[in-house]
Design an enzyme around this catalytic site. Sequence first.
Site, PDB file in Angstrom:
ATOM      1  N   HIS A  37       0.834  -1.207   0.000  1.00 61.60           N
ATOM      2  CA  HIS A  37       0.000   0.000   0.000  1.00 61.60           C
ATOM      3  C   HIS A  37       0.872   1.262   0.000  1.00 61.60           C
ATOM      4  O   HIS A  37       0.566   2.239  -0.689  1.00 61.60           O
ATOM      5  CB  HIS A  37      -0.885   0.055   1.249  1.00 61.60           C
ATOM      6  CG  HIS A  37      -1.935  -1.010   1.316  1.00 61.60           C
ATOM      7  ND1 HIS A  37      -1.883  -2.041   2.220  1.00 61.60           N
ATOM      8  CD2 HIS A  37      -3.072  -1.202   0.592  1.00 61.60           C
ATOM      9  CE1 HIS A  37      -2.940  -2.818   2.064  1.00 61.60           C
ATOM     10  NE2 HIS A  37      -3.668  -2.347   1.073  1.00 61.60           N
ATOM     11  N   GLN A  61     -18.456  -6.397  -0.535  1.00 63.25           N
ATOM     12  CA  GLN A  61     -17.601  -7.233  -1.394  1.00 63.25           C
ATOM     13  C   GLN A  61     -17.222  -8.547  -0.729  1.00 63.25           C
ATOM     14  O   GLN A  61     -16.427  -9.310  -1.272  1.00 63.25           O
ATOM     15  CB  GLN A  61     -16.370  -6.452  -1.857  1.00 63.25           C
ATOM     16  CG  GLN A  61     -15.378  -6.091  -0.782  1.00 63.25           C
ATOM     17  CD  GLN A  61     -14.301  -5.137  -1.299  1.00 63.25           C
ATOM     18  OE1 GLN A  61     -14.529  -3.951  -1.471  1.00 63.25           O
ATOM     19  NE2 GLN A  61     -13.117  -5.657  -1.566  1.00 63.25           N
ATOM     20  N   GLY A 147      -3.263  -1.905  -7.157  1.00 64.00           N
ATOM     21  CA  GLY A 147      -2.118  -2.786  -7.342  1.00 64.00           C
ATOM     22  C   GLY A 147      -2.354  -3.899  -8.358  1.00 64.00           C
ATOM     23  O   GLY A 147      -3.480  -4.368  -8.551  1.00 64.00           O
ATOM     24  N   GLN A 153      -9.398  -7.137 -10.372  1.00 64.54           N
ATOM     25  CA  GLN A 153      -9.986  -5.914  -9.823  1.00 64.54           C
ATOM     26  C   GLN A 153      -9.505  -4.708 -10.621  1.00 64.54           C
ATOM     27  O   GLN A 153     -10.283  -3.829 -10.983  1.00 64.54           O
ATOM     28  CB  GLN A 153      -9.593  -5.773  -8.345  1.00 64.54           C
ATOM     29  CG  GLN A 153      -9.864  -4.394  -7.767  1.00 64.54           C
ATOM     30  CD  GLN A 153      -9.684  -4.347  -6.268  1.00 64.54           C
ATOM     31  OE1 GLN A 153     -10.542  -4.825  -5.542  1.00 64.54           O
ATOM     32  NE2 GLN A 153      -8.595  -3.772  -5.796  1.00 64.54           N
ATOM     33  N   VAL A 176       4.224  -5.636  -4.701  1.00 66.36           N
ATOM     34  CA  VAL A 176       5.416  -5.605  -3.840  1.00 66.36           C
ATOM     35  C   VAL A 176       5.550  -6.975  -3.188  1.00 66.36           C
ATOM     36  O   VAL A 176       4.553  -7.547  -2.711  1.00 66.36           O
ATOM     37  CB  VAL A 176       5.307  -4.483  -2.781  1.00 66.36           C
ATOM     38  CG1 VAL A 176       6.521  -4.484  -1.859  1.00 66.36           C
ATOM     39  CG2 VAL A 176       5.186  -3.127  -3.479  1.00 66.36           C
ATOM     40  N   ARG A 187      -3.884 -10.200   4.111  1.00 69.22           N
ATOM     41  CA  ARG A 187      -4.321 -11.528   4.568  1.00 69.22           C
ATOM     42  C   ARG A 187      -3.138 -12.450   4.920  1.00 69.22           C
ATOM     43  O   ARG A 187      -3.366 -13.531   5.447  1.00 69.22           O
ATOM     44  CB  ARG A 187      -5.213 -12.189   3.522  1.00 69.22           C
ATOM     45  CG  ARG A 187      -6.599 -11.545   3.438  1.00 69.22           C
ATOM     46  CD  ARG A 187      -7.525 -12.324   2.522  1.00 69.22           C
ATOM     47  NE  ARG A 187      -8.902 -11.906   2.632  1.00 69.22           N
ATOM     48  CZ  ARG A 187      -9.528 -11.100   1.767  1.00 69.22           C
ATOM     49  NH1 ARG A 187      -8.870 -10.613   0.733  1.00 69.22           N
ATOM     50  NH2 ARG A 187     -10.801 -10.781   1.941  1.00 69.22           N
TER      51      ARG A 187
HETATM   52  O1  PAF Z   1      -8.332  -3.726  -3.009  1.00 68.99           O
HETATM   53  C1  PAF Z   1      -8.977  -3.375  -2.000  1.00 68.99           C
HETATM   54  O2  PAF Z   1      -8.430  -3.179  -0.916  1.00 68.99           O
HETATM   55  C2  PAF Z   1     -10.479  -3.197  -2.116  1.00 68.99           C
HETATM   56  O3  PAF Z   1     -11.053  -4.133  -2.960  1.00 68.99           O
HETATM   57  C3  PAF Z   1     -10.890  -1.766  -2.515  1.00 68.99           C
HETATM   58  C4  PAF Z   1     -10.404  -1.412  -3.917  1.00 68.99           C
HETATM   59  C5  PAF Z   1     -10.312  -0.757  -1.524  1.00 68.99           C
HETATM   60  C6  PAF Z   1     -12.413  -1.635  -2.505  1.00 68.99           C
HETATM   61  O4  PAF Z   1     -12.945  -1.886  -1.256  1.00 68.99           O
END
Ligand code: PAF
Length: 288
Positions: A37, A61, A147, A153, A176, A187
């Site tokens: 991040h 989600q 990322g 995604q 990374v 996770r």
């Molecule tokens: O990748 C993530 O952490 C999540 O899927 C996101 C893009 C912040 C949406 O909740």
Amino acid sequence: MLIVKTVDEIRKFTKKEHQAGRKVGFVPTMGALHLGHLDLIRLAAEKSDKVVVSIFVNPTQFAPGEDFEAYPRKLEDDLEKCREAGAAAVFCPERGEVYGGENYIRMHLSTLGNHLCGASRPGHFDGVIQIVNKLFNMVKPDVAVFGQKDIQQFRILEQMAFEFNHDVEIVMGNTVRAADGLALSSRNVYLDRKERIAAPHLFATLQKAGREITQWMEASDVQAKFKKLAAESGKELEKAGFRPDYFELVGYENLQPPEQLKSGTTYVIAAAAYLGKARLIDNVLIKL
Ligand code: PAF
């Protein structure tokens, strides 16, 4: 660093920056921040003048039975990391601020969600496009960074920004990795010592498959060849202690399995596999 919890406040922040002629970069996250991040924040800072990080564990989600409740939450620690990484603002709304009032509208993904994680986690990407659509409308960024590790995604959000005419540039940050190749992920905290040692096998198996498919340019039976390769890779992962979920080859543009491999085209080999409680995902991007 500004810390805000309401849509009004984050809108005011962006408006002020835009009035001053500055570009706002955005890194949406669910918190439990790691070096991956921080690298996205660094990239956003390179592409803009002020970076906003959002921290929100988005319930829509997660399917029932997934790890929404257990998902690591470390707000104080995350805020410190954002400060050190040079973020100008953190938007960390409560659930009611994001989903307050009646919610009658659902978004459903079309074919970009048929394979990979979209197939194993039905509804997951519907939740992702819902929240990112909302966050884009709340934050109004000029640039947003996601990322490569979450490649499906990324591709879906790139397409969403295009189809919904969001005035935002979508930028991909590199995955990374730890020194042994394991992709950093919030996770990974679920892995015990033995699992952590086995975990880099996922990336190693993907890299091996990536090398193999570069020799298939003229082949007409790519699907059959990959089926065999995926079965072998699955066996290797099982031997290392994984419970494979999927191991797939798709074209980057449409996220569908290709009939043939064409030069000048980008492909993705992506995999998900359980190791103990953790579901790890990773991928290699191959430009032929
Ligand atoms: O990748 C993530 O952490 C999540 O899927 C996101 C893009 C912040 C949406 O909740």
